[in-house]
Design a protein around this motif. Structure first.
Motif, PDB file in Angstrom:
ATOM      1  N   SER A  77      48.015  64.739  60.603  1.00 47.38           N
ATOM      2  CA  SER A  77      47.051  63.697  60.235  1.00 47.38           C
ATOM      3  C   SER A  77      46.686  63.710  58.758  1.00 47.38           C
ATOM      4  O   SER A  77      45.592  63.268  58.387  1.00 47.38           O
ATOM      5  CB  SER A  77      45.779  63.851  61.076  1.00 47.38           C
ATOM      6  N   ILE A  82      50.494  59.925  56.653  1.00 45.79           N
ATOM      7  CA  ILE A  82      50.281  58.764  57.520  1.00 45.79           C
ATOM      8  C   ILE A  82      50.507  57.479  56.736  1.00 45.79           C
ATOM      9  O   ILE A  82      51.084  56.502  57.247  1.00 45.79           O
ATOM     10  CB  ILE A  82      48.871  58.804  58.132  1.00 45.79           C
ATOM     11  N   TYR A  99      46.952  54.131  63.418  1.00 47.46           N
ATOM     12  CA  TYR A  99      47.333  55.526  63.626  1.00 47.46           C
ATOM     13  C   TYR A  99      46.968  55.863  65.060  1.00 47.46           C
ATOM     14  O   TYR A  99      45.786  56.052  65.397  1.00 47.46           O
ATOM     15  CB  TYR A  99      46.625  56.444  62.641  1.00 47.46           C
ATOM     16  N   SER A 105      42.980  61.796  64.520  1.00 45.47           N
ATOM     17  CA  SER A 105      42.019  60.938  63.842  1.00 45.47           C
ATOM     18  C   SER A 105      40.569  61.375  64.013  1.00 45.47           C
ATOM     19  O   SER A 105      39.682  60.827  63.351  1.00 45.47           O
ATOM     20  CB  SER A 105      42.189  59.476  64.291  1.00 45.47           C
ATOM     21  N   THR A 130      42.387  53.353  63.809  1.00 43.90           N
ATOM     22  CA  THR A 130      42.802  54.629  64.405  1.00 43.90           C
ATOM     23  C   THR A 130      42.324  54.659  65.851  1.00 43.90           C
ATOM     24  O   THR A 130      41.389  53.933  66.234  1.00 43.90           O
ATOM     25  CB  THR A 130      42.201  55.847  63.679  1.00 43.90           C
TER      26      THR A 130
END
Length: 270
Positions: A77, A82, A99, A105, A130
């Motif tokens: 992450s 990302i 994401y 997240s 996310t």
């Protein structure tokens, strides 16, 4: 317009015609290297007839040879990594990027979740979301103040999940976890159902189910019926958030979240 593919030997002939003029909103999906439930995310995007309403374009993070731990969640992450993944989809012209990882997240708290969205927006100048942010927004959309959490993780990761919500003044009433360190996608629906039942509390307004690699599609409606309250899963909330932004009706499992968006309109036959 194009004809459907020719049938394999032994299959009946098909006369279906594919309408190539139909274009669904494209969404760039950045998921962890071990994500195995692409199909479940697509199912959550379907209309009442079962046709997908989003064009989900998947890419994965770099392989990390480690088990599902806090260390792994942090490794998969990093905002720059990302952003690079999101950038790899940019040429397709997505209308949003996501994401799609819960632990990745929430593991750095709300500030970390916001940093991921900023990094994706910088790489691809479209709205970015996310999974953890979507879960939080779903809880808020339902007006909930207390939650129970169900996760497939160990105690250390599960505690970080609760901390993420605590930062937003959403209070944890109870939790249950499976303590798994890998192959989460192999958990059968029956075990997920039992996990959520174990996590529930009379003091919780909503039960929140973590992990995009934990299958939930088959059990959400039954859980909401049996528990008498909203049950929100990671994959469900992820797709709901995108559809809400794109003004696409959500028709998937989970009556509570369905009720927060306009109902799908019946399409008359041509």
């Amino acid at each position: 317009m194009a004809l459907s593919p020719a049938p394999r030997p032994g299959e009946p002939a098909r006369t279906e015609i594919l309408d190539e003029s139909v274009r669904h909103p494209a969404v760039g999906m950045v998921v962890p290297y071990d994500m195995a439930l692409d199909r479940e995310l697509r199912r959550f995007s379907a209309d009442p007839a079962g046709a997908e309403q989003l064009d989900l374009l998947f890419t994965r993070t770099r392989f990390e040879p480690m088990k599902v731990t806090v260390r792994q969640a942090r490794a998969i992450s990093k905002p720059r990594a990302i952003a690079d993944c999101a950038r790899s989809i940019a040429e397709t012209g997505p209308e949003a990027t996501v994401y799609g990882c819960t632990s990745g997240s929430f593991i750095r708290g709300r500030a970390g979740e916001q940093a991921l969205r900023r990094a994706m927006r910088a790489a691809v100048p479209v709205p970015a979301f996310t999974t953890s942010g979507a879960l939080l927004d779903a809880v808020r959309a339902l007006g909930a103040e207390t939650i129970a959490t169900a996760t497939p993780y160990n105690d250390a990761i599960t505690a970080q999940f609760a901390a993420f919500f605590a930062e937003a003044d959403i209070h944890l009433m109870n939790n249950a976890n499976l303590g798994l360190s890998g192959r989460i996608w192999t958990v059968p629906p029956e075990r997920t159902y039992d996990l959520v039942r174990a996590a529930d509390s009379d003091r919780a307004d909503v039960v929140v189910v973590s992990c995009t690699n934990l299958p939930t599609y088959e059990v959400l409606d039954a859980l909401e019926h049996d528990l008498g309250k909203p049950v929100i899963s990671a994959n469900q909330a992820t797709i709901w958030q995108v559809m809400r932004h794109l003004d696409v009706p959500y028709a998937g499992p989970g009556a509570a979240l369905r009720a927060t968006l306009p109902a799908p309109q019946h399409q008359p036959a041509a």
